[in-house]
Design a protein around this motif. Structure first.
Motif, PDB file in Angstrom:
ATOM      1  N   PHE A 150       0.827  -1.205   0.000  1.00  0.00           N
ATOM      2  CA  PHE A 150       0.000   0.000   0.000  1.00  0.00           C
ATOM      3  C   PHE A 150       0.862   1.256   0.000  1.00  0.00           C
ATOM      4  O   PHE A 150       0.556   2.233  -0.691  1.00  0.00           O
ATOM      5  CB  PHE A 150      -0.908   0.018   1.234  1.00  0.00           C
ATOM      6  CG  PHE A 150      -1.935  -1.079   1.271  1.00  0.00           C
ATOM      7  CD1 PHE A 150      -2.177  -1.876   0.160  1.00  0.00           C
ATOM      8  CD2 PHE A 150      -2.669  -1.318   2.416  1.00  0.00           C
ATOM      9  CE1 PHE A 150      -3.127  -2.883   0.181  1.00  0.00           C
ATOM     10  CE2 PHE A 150      -3.625  -2.322   2.459  1.00  0.00           C
ATOM     11  CZ  PHE A 150      -3.849  -3.114   1.347  1.00  0.00           C
ATOM     12  N   SER A 153       2.216   1.990  -3.437  1.00  0.00           N
ATOM     13  CA  SER A 153       1.245   2.284  -4.500  1.00  0.00           C
ATOM     14  C   SER A 153       1.161   3.793  -4.731  1.00  0.00           C
ATOM     15  O   SER A 153       1.610   4.605  -3.918  1.00  0.00           O
ATOM     16  CB  SER A 153      -0.131   1.745  -4.109  1.00  0.00           C
ATOM     17  OG  SER A 153      -0.651   2.478  -3.005  1.00  0.00           O
ATOM     18  N   THR A 156      -4.108   4.015  -2.520  1.00  0.00           N
ATOM     19  CA  THR A 156      -4.838   2.812  -2.115  1.00  0.00           C
ATOM     20  C   THR A 156      -6.168   3.211  -1.502  1.00  0.00           C
ATOM     21  O   THR A 156      -6.217   4.078  -0.616  1.00  0.00           O
ATOM     22  CB  THR A 156      -4.028   1.987  -1.101  1.00  0.00           C
ATOM     23  OG1 THR A 156      -2.846   1.480  -1.737  1.00  0.00           O
ATOM     24  CG2 THR A 156      -4.854   0.820  -0.574  1.00  0.00           C
TER      25      THR A 156
END
Length: 1058
Positions: A150, A153, A156
């Motif tokens: 996460f 990323s 998220t």
């Protein structure tokens, strides 16, 4: 180093020592692997190439077992139950099954201990296996302090439980993660768990619906490297409440499958580019009794299904069984023709990072599962090299940290200098890939990754030998110190020689300073200093008291008949150790208790025909109780809620109270009159009213439990009125007995009945099956054991030449007992609380001709010294203590406790409060056995804490066994079981030490008079021939005012215990 300890000083040391040393297995075997300072790695791609997928969707079915996800069952919720074929087995997750058969790759994800939500999600999303103790941080807002998918990323979005999502959001870069959670009150085990999953699916639909009118949101959703996380807690809630084989759990699987299908189609329709990768898995499984946490295969095997962009299509075998099914676990899934690709749970983080084109989480120890990818062989080779370099980076940082702390560092041989160095190995792989030897490069990268993991393992276990030896010497030191203290306080009764040797003190001081200096140079954690200090302190005390220890041993052997000093004594010693080892074996096989109870039923026969003829009824009662207890460890561990059995147990408890209320005078009159006779009319009326109220609470508990169970089983939730009344019954049952102190009855049987009725309503409310029957039989066994031990004691004394008189300590009221405890806890510098002021000399000294003159017990002690036979009583106590845990259907596992019963008081998920109720239920038998041992202490004339102290000394034989059985390799069942064994054995010893304090309160004011029928030659009123009358001693104090034994003892107990 340590002053001579009294009763409460010893107990305090015992509790502190065990609480500290319980932590040792986590410092040794399960040190946190988290390090910081690593650089991130990702596959380098040209500007013209893109990641396998533009975005990633992660579904986590919390608590979903792999077998239940793929097996076929009759429809648990058919639209028409009477329709043809409605009862035919069918897959409950047809959409996920279609992904396996046609669109993606599947396998089993193997989790690690502890199989709880926090460590499971950390492994999935960060690729990191936290240490076992991290499970306690998963039930509160405690942000993860390591990297995750996460955090790597672009953005998220996540939906689900407030227990999981916030810790990832707060631990990531600000603004990177959106987490939308429902309220904690939604986690209500008495309601339909599918509502939680439906809530998540509805929120996802709402997000994409908003994008049609919100241009900013629409643009953010369409960027690459986005992650969507759906945490589906309903399966876990339903499994806890109804078990994973229930219709409710199977129906929840249907709901999840339908939701996943709808969300997948929604996302595919929204983007329309077929560039989305999907991963469906679970954080942990669930046992058949609706719990998790340990390493049982049902808890560690979870499903893994991946499909979509970048994911390989299924490999179908045209003939025979496909690869991956060799273990037979998936034989009944109907997927034998599809290749099964099993992974470790941490591998999923690497898989997700690759699919979404993200950098690998810097703490990830997972290996990229190439069989799940559609990537070309050259790209697979590049991906594996990046994976290996990321693991080596962690090794490099950990090695630098270890080098900085070690005086002389020994590097890991496979990653040494020259051709074996990590840098050279990476260059060799790079060269193989550049030369087009991709398969060789993949193999070399995989080997290097494993070497990197082995290197980190080497660093994790670098200090193992030193620490394990330190802890072992500490436990052995405690056992020796405890036995030495018992001999000093309760055999020699503080009369032993206690002269400190300067040489011994100096030697031990030098050893301690050397150890502490070594730990300081290595920057060791503070707990290491404690592990090093306790062994030196304990062994220094043992060495200083070696002369007293030798005198005590001679005294114990002198008190034994000559025959016992030879083969008979040796045989009993082997039997003693054998029973201790049998208790170790019982952690693996509960049936050991069945065998031992059957043997114990015939134990009184060894005392001969004369003893049997005088105690027929008592021996028959004991045998019946033991044979009844032997059946509980043969009953199924997995208990199903059975209101009929619950009510039967409650009826037996209430019957005991009613029978005692009706025949109280007859029962108590079997003993000779106590200090205040039976009771005055006023006291008798008040006592009977309070007893009637306690019986009424039992009846009310039965009614409210039946109503609550019916409501919960009908899925109507827990009525608020039932919850309030349940709590009132629990609180009232614990407070009402204190009213007995207004007009106390000091007979020990009366006190035991009060305690039995006190805990009966709690056991009814918190039981789900036969635990109430166990409570009834166990209490009967304890009372019979106390009476039988006293009869054996009086019988053996009668048959001993010139038996010494048994001192009879006067009872202390509750107020005095509490005052004594608080006074002694404040007086840490005083000597033994058992040392009384001088008494007038008696004409009947306790020393016999067999007692050596240099170890003669103190003639002024209010208690008799311990003998070798008292060790057997302590061993019986330890055995009954262990059986109190295992006979209620528990196994030696931290996940063997069902939450069904606590839903009647706390239906909403609250692990600490629910755990406290389970602990209360677990401790009730321990509290009762401590009270019975306290009374037995008085009946045998030994010091109040003497037998408890012997138990605390010998019980660590079990703990030390399990310490060396702790494993962190092998199957996760073995690892989790070994942790559970050690923790349970250690905590039981802590419970004993803590309950010794309660025993003082439970037996305060109790008088133990002789019984009408005793083992020795009685005279009709329970007074053994050759033993001074107990009531006579008390009567002299009250009647003629002379300085009799009763007055002297009462004074001694009062002064000596302050």
């Amino acid at each position: 180093m340590m002053a001579r300890l009294g009763r409460f000083g010893f107990l305090g040391v015992a509790i502190v020592f065990h609480l500290i040393y319980i932590r040792s297995i986590f410092d040794i075997y399960f040190v946190s692997p988290i390090v910081s300072g690593m650089r991130p790695y990702a596959i380098e791609r040209s500007s013209s190439s893109s990641a396998p997928a533009q975005r990633l969707v992660l579904f986590v079915g919390d608590g979903l077992r792999a077998d239940k996800a793929f097996q076929s069952f009759p429809d648990p919720s058919p639209p028409d139950p009477d329709a043809p074929g409605a009862r035919e087995p069918r897959p409950l997750a047809p959409f996920l099954r279609s992904r396996v058969l046609e669109h993606g790759t599947f396998g089993v994800s193997h989790t690690r201990v502890p199989t709880e939500s926090r460590p499971g999600h950390v492994a999935l999303i960060a690729g990191l296996y936290e240490d076992v103790s991290s499970v306690t941080t998963g039930w509160k807002l405690n942000p993860v302090n390591f990297d995750s998918v996460f955090n790597r990323s672009r953005h998220t979005w996540s939906w689900g439980s407030p227990d999981i999502l916030p810790m990832f959001k707060e631990g990531a870069s600000p603004g990177r993660i959106d987490a939308e959670t429902y309220g904690e009150e939604f986690e209500d085990y008495s309601k339909d768990g599918t509502e939680l999953d439906t809530w998540v699916f509805d929120k996802v639909r709402y997000l994409f619906a908003c994008a049609s009118t919100n241009g900013t949101l629409d643009a953010a959703l369409r960027r690459d490297k986005n992650v969507f996380f759906l945490h589906l807690l309903g399966l876990d809630m339903t499994g806890h409440a109804y078990r994973p084989y229930s219709k409710e759990y199977l129906h929840n699987i249907k709901v999840v499958d339908q939701g996943v299908q709808e969300i997948s189609r929604l996302i595919d329709d929204f983007y329309g580019d077929r560039r989305t990768a999907y991963v469906f898995t679970a954080d942990h499984g669930m046992s058949d009794w609706g719990s998790h946490g340990d390493g049982h295969p049902d808890n560690t095997r979870t499903p893994l299904i991946a499909w979509g962009s970048g994911v390989a299509k299924p490999v179908i075998s045209s003939s025979g069984t496909a690869l991956g099914h060799e273990d037979g676990f998936s034989a009944d899934w109907g997927l034998d023709s599809v290749r099964r690709h099993d992974v470790n749970q941490a591998d999923i983080a690497a898989l997700m990072a690759y699919l979404a084109g993200l950098e690998l989480p810097v703490n990830s120890v997972g290996q990229l599962p190439l069989s799940y990818l559609t990537a070309s062989v050259p790209e697979q080779a590049e991906a594996m090299l990046v994976n290996a370099r990321e693991v080596l980076e962690m090794y490099r940082v950990k090695e630098q940290d270890k080098k900085a702390k070690e005086i002389r560092y020994r590097p890991y041989a496979k990653l040494g200098n020259g051709a074996r160095s990590a840098e050279q190995r990476v260059l060799d792989i790079r060269q193989a890939i550049d030369q087009g030897q991709y398969e060789q490069g993949i193999t070399m990268s995989q080997d290097l990754l494993q070497i990197g993991l082995e290197g980190m393992r080497y660093l994790q276990t670098y200090d193992w030998l030193f620490l394990r030896m330190l802890v072992t010497i500490g436990y052995l030191g405690w056992i020796a110190f405890a036995l030495t203290t018992v001999i000093d306080l309760h055999v020699l009764q503080n009369e032993g020689e206690f002269l400190r040797s300067t040489v011994t003190s100096a030697f031990c001081g030098i050893v301690l300073i050397g150890l502490l200096l070594l730990l300081w140079l290595r920057s060791a954690p503070y707990t290491y200093y404690l592990y090093a200090s306790f062994p030196v302190i304990f062994w220094e005390e043992v060495l200083q008291r070696r002369s007293a220890l030798a005198s005590g041993v001679r005294l114990l052997l002198a008190h034994s008949p000559t025959s016992e000093q030879d083969g008979n004594l040796l045989l009993k010693g082997f039997a003693f150790v054998g029973l201790l080892e049998a208790l170790v074996l019982s952690y693996f096989h509960r049936s050991v208790y069945t065998i031992c109870f059957v043997a114990a039923a015939f134990w009184p026969l060894v005392y001969g025909r004369d003893f049997i003829s005088r105690n027929k009824i008592l021996i028959a009662t004991w045998s019946l109780a033991c044979l009844s207890m032997s059946g509980f460890t043969l009953l199924p561990v997995i208990k199903i809620e059975n209101i009929s059995v619950i009510l039967l147990g409650g009826l037996l408890m209430a019957s005991v109270g009613l029978l005692y209320l009706l025949f109280e005078k007859s029962i108590l009159s079997t003993a000779s009159p106590t200090r205040g006779q039976l009771s005055s009319p006023l006291a008798d009326g008040l006592s009977r009213n309070i007893l009637g109220a306690q019986i009424g609470l039992i009846m009310l508990a039965m009614v409210i439990t039946k109503s609550s169970v019916a409501s919960l089983q009908a899925k109507r939730g827990l009525p608020l009125g039932n919850q309030i009344i349940g709590w009132l019954v629990l609180i009232a049952s614990l407070t009402l007995p204190f009213l007995h102190s207004l007009q106390p009855n000091s007979h020990y049987l009366h006190r035991l009945v009060i305690l039995f009725l006190t805990f009966s309503p709690i056991f009814i409310i918190l039981t789900i099956s036969y635990e109430g029957l166990f409570y009834f039989v166990f209490c009967a066994t304890l009372v019979t054991w106390v009476r039988l031990e006293h009869h054996i004691y009086t019988y053996t004394r009668e048959n001993r030449a010139s038996p010494p008189p048994s001192p009879i300590p006067a009872p202390k009221p509750l107020k005095s007992a509490m005052s004594d405890i608080s006074t002694q806890l404040r007086s840490s510098n005083e000597t033994s609380d058992l040392e009384p002021p001088p008494l007038p000399p008696t004409s009947d000294p306790t020393a016999t001709e067999a007692t050596p003159p240099d170890v003669k017990p103190s003639p002024c002690s209010p208690y008799r010294p311990l003998t070798l036979s008292d060790a057997r009583i302590s061993l019986f106590f330890l055995y009954l203590l262990q059986s109190a845990f295992f006979s209620t259907g528990n196994i030696a596992s931290i996940s063997s406790f069902s939450l069904d019963s606590v839903y009647r008081l706390i239906p909403v998920f609250n692990p600490f409060s629910q755990g406290a109720l389970l602990l209360l239920k677990l401790l009730i038998p321990f509290a009762l056995i401590s009270a019975n041992l306290g009374i037995l202490n008085q009946r045998l004339g030994v010091a109040p804490s003497s037998l408890f102290m012997v138990v605390m000394a010998i019980s660590d034989v079990l703990t030390l066994n399990f310490f060396w059985m702790v494993r962190d390799e092998g199957s996760w069942l073995d690892i989790g079981t070994s942790i559970s064994h050690f923790c349970i054995a250690s905590m039981l010893c802590v419970f004993v030490a803590g309950l010794e304090f309660l025993s003082e309160v439970f037996v305060s004011g109790v008088e133990v008079a002789g019984e009408e029928e005793v083992g020795g030659k009685g005279n009709g009123n329970g007074v053994v021939k050759g033993e001074p009358s107990r009531e006579k001693a008390v009567g002299e104090e009250q009647g003629n005012g002379s300085v009799g034994l009763g007055k002297a003892v009462a004074k001694d107990v009062k002064l000596g215990s302050s």
